[in-house]
Scaffold this active site. Structure first.
Site, short mmCIF file in Angstrom:
data_model
loop_
_atom_site.label_atom_id
_atom_site.label_comp_id
_atom_site.label_asym_id
_atom_site.label_seq_id
_atom_site.Cartn_x
_atom_site.Cartn_y
_atom_site.Cartn_z
N CYS A 9 6.40 -10.74 -0.91
CA CYS A 9 5.14 -11.45 -1.18
C CYS A 9 4.25 -10.65 -2.13
O CYS A 9 3.43 -11.23 -2.84
CB CYS A 9 4.40 -11.82 0.10
SG CYS A 9 3.81 -10.44 1.07
N TYR A 10 4.42 -9.32 -2.17
CA TYR A 10 3.61 -8.52 -3.10
C TYR A 10 4.07 -8.70 -4.55
O TYR A 10 3.42 -8.22 -5.47
CB TYR A 10 3.61 -7.04 -2.70
CG TYR A 10 3.05 -6.82 -1.32
CD1 TYR A 10 1.82 -7.36 -0.96
CD2 TYR A 10 3.76 -6.10 -0.35
CE1 TYR A 10 1.31 -7.20 0.32
CE2 TYR A 10 3.25 -5.93 0.93
CZ TYR A 10 2.03 -6.49 1.26
OH TYR A 10 1.52 -6.33 2.52
N ARG A 41 0.86 -1.19 0.00
CA ARG A 41 0.00 0.00 0.00
C ARG A 41 0.89 1.23 0.00
O ARG A 41 2.10 1.14 0.30
CB ARG A 41 -0.97 -0.01 1.18
CG ARG A 41 -0.35 -0.44 2.50
CD ARG A 41 -1.40 -0.56 3.58
NE ARG A 41 -0.88 -1.33 4.69
CZ ARG A 41 -1.18 -1.10 5.95
NH1 ARG A 41 -1.98 -0.12 6.27
NH2 ARG A 41 -0.67 -1.85 6.91
C1 FPP Z 1 -1.15 -5.91 5.86
O1 FPP Z 1 -0.13 -6.34 6.61
C2 FPP Z 1 -1.78 -7.09 5.17
C3 FPP Z 1 -3.03 -7.44 5.33
C4 FPP Z 1 -3.90 -6.67 6.25
C5 FPP Z 1 -3.67 -8.60 4.59
C6 FPP Z 1 -3.13 -8.86 3.22
C7 FPP Z 1 -3.96 -9.79 2.45
C8 FPP Z 1 -3.43 -10.74 1.70
C9 FPP Z 1 -1.96 -10.96 1.63
C10 FPP Z 1 -4.31 -11.60 0.82
C11 FPP Z 1 -4.66 -12.91 1.43
C12 FPP Z 1 -5.25 -13.77 0.39
C13 FPP Z 1 -6.03 -14.85 0.59
C14 FPP Z 1 -6.43 -15.65 -0.59
C15 FPP Z 1 -6.53 -15.27 1.91
P1 FPP Z 1 1.02 -5.36 7.11
O2 FPP Z 1 0.46 -4.08 7.64
O3 FPP Z 1 1.88 -6.17 8.02
O4 FPP Z 1 1.86 -5.14 5.78
P2 FPP Z 1 2.13 -3.85 4.88
O5 FPP Z 1 2.92 -2.91 5.70
O6 FPP Z 1 2.93 -4.41 3.75
O7 FPP Z 1 0.81 -3.31 4.44
ZN ZN Z 2 5.17 -10.34 2.99
#
Ligand code: FPP
Ligand code: ZN
Length: 368
Positions: free
Chosen positions: A232-233, A224
């Site tokens: 993973c992204y 985001r």
């Molecule tokens: C933020 O984590 C991530 C999420 C709130 C959920 C993300 C959703 C998926 C990966 C999809 C899952 C798919 C299925 C099919 C169940 P964070 O705040 O630790 O990471 P960030 O800083 O990168 O946003």
């Molecule tokens: Zn990740």
């Protein structure tokens, strides 16, 4: 300077061991065990490493123990059915692709589980009494389409609900009004593709949002706006591009490149190969983080997306480093190899769509 190299053998050894033994570090994933099966099996298929028949059969028997007596799969034996492990279990069984694997899925009960989590506004809760978010629409649409249990009312109003998750940024949040995030955006877009309604989304603003999530310096993607890159992204974000490309092409967009996806495929491959590999096998979020099976699966899946362009008819490859770095292509909607998708669809489409136990569209009895 040495070329970026995929540490195939190290990844293979790490994955092979994980199918039989997990360290204490995985205790926290006790409610996500079908996911571990899927992450490992999909990573192995991308590496084109076959799974011995006896191990595949043991995985089938384990997943059978995760299936709930009332339908759907739970995170482990004797736990409650949940849409996320249901998605993972069905994908894992389709990757195994044997009669033993297909026969484990109780399709009638799976359909009644899906109806039990369906909400009147078109959304789904992740489990009975659980939270609503767009992941559930993808998990439900994925398993229903693969196993041929789609009925006329199962996804009624679901496309409209998914569209309401797309916000001013262009991406989708978990529920209407939340910040756009790659994980949820992939789920929403892939569900719309399965339901054949991708044109209800604002595809141009989605494209602009996802293209802006590739980091200029690192080459990998952030999940985001204003957050850090994470391996993973490479799948959740870059995996949107094949879906968007197909949708825009279907919509007659003549400005599309016929040679590449609309992101820097080379830069993403460099990020994964140079920054996300553990020298002892397994892949990771970013340098300094530890390896795990989730990041191994989605870094390899993203690497595969970045290497392959197009479909069976029109297929270009762009492989950073040597030819040995090449992974098998993955199906952009289901994230399992395309032959396994075709084989599962062929198998389950010989079977009739089950008739739902409760009257279609009727509110489920939460206490039953
Ligand atoms: C933020 O984590 C991530 C999420 C709130 C959920 C993300 C959703 C998926 C990966 C999809 C899952 C798919 C299925 C099919 C169940 P964070 O705040 O630790 O990471 P960030 O800083 O990168 O946003
Ligand atoms: Zn990740």
């Amino acid at each position: 300077m040495t070329e970026p190299t995929l540490l195939r053998d190290q990844h293979y050894q790490y994955l092979k061991k994980g199918l039989r033994h997990l360290s204490d570090a995985y205790e926290c994933l006790d409610a996500s065990r079908p996911w571990l099966c899927y992450w490992i099996l999909h990573s192995l298929e991308l590496l084109e490493e076959p799974v011995p028949t006896a191990i595949a059969s043991d995985v089938c028997k384990f997943l059978a123990r995760c299936q709930s007596p009332t339908g759907g799969f739970a995170g482990g034996p004797c736990q409650a059915a949940h849409l996320a492990p249901t998605y993972a279990a069905v994908n894992a069984l389709c990757i195994i692709g044997t009669q033993e694997a297909y026969n484990i899925i109780d399709r009638e009960k799976l359909l009644s589980f899906l109806f039990s989590v369906k909400q009147p506004d078109g959304s789904f809760v992740m489990h009975i009494g659980g939270e609503v978010d767009v992941r559930s629409t993808y998990c439900a649409a994925s398993v229903a389409s693969l196993t041929n249990i789609m009925t006329p009312t199962l996804f009624q109003d679901t496309p409209t609900w998914i569209v309401s998750c797309q916000n001013w940024e262009g991406g989708l949040g978990g529920v209407p009004g939340l910040e756009a995030h790659g994980g949820y955006t992939f789920c929403g877009m892939a569900a719309m593709v399965i339901l054949g309604k991708e044109h209800m989304l604002d595809l141009k603003s989605l494209l602009r949002w996802v293209a802006s999530r590739q980091m200029r310096y690192e080459g990998g993607f952030q999940g985001r706006c204003n957050k850090l890159v994470d391996g993973c992204y490479s799948f959740w974000q870059a995996g949107l591009l094949p879906l968007l490309h197909r949708a825009l092409f279907k919509g007659g967009d003549s400005t599309l490149s016929l040679q590449k996806w609309m992101f820097e495929q080379q830069a993403l491959q460099e990020y994964i190969l140079l920054c996300c590999q553990n020298p002892a096998g397994g892949l990771l979020d970013k340098p300094g983080k530890s390896r795990d099976f989730y990041h191994t699966c989605y870094c390899l899946s993203g690497l595969s997306v970045a290497q392959h362009f197009g479909n069976m008819d029109l297929h270009h490859e762009l492989i950073v480093g040597r030819e040995e770095n090449r992974l098998a292509p993955s199906h952009p909607v289901y994230n399992i190899c395309p032959e396994k998708v075709a084989q599962a669809i062929q198998h389950f489409h010989q079977l009739p769509v089950p008739v739902p136990a409760q009257k279609e569209g009727e509110a489920p009895n939460r206490l039953s």
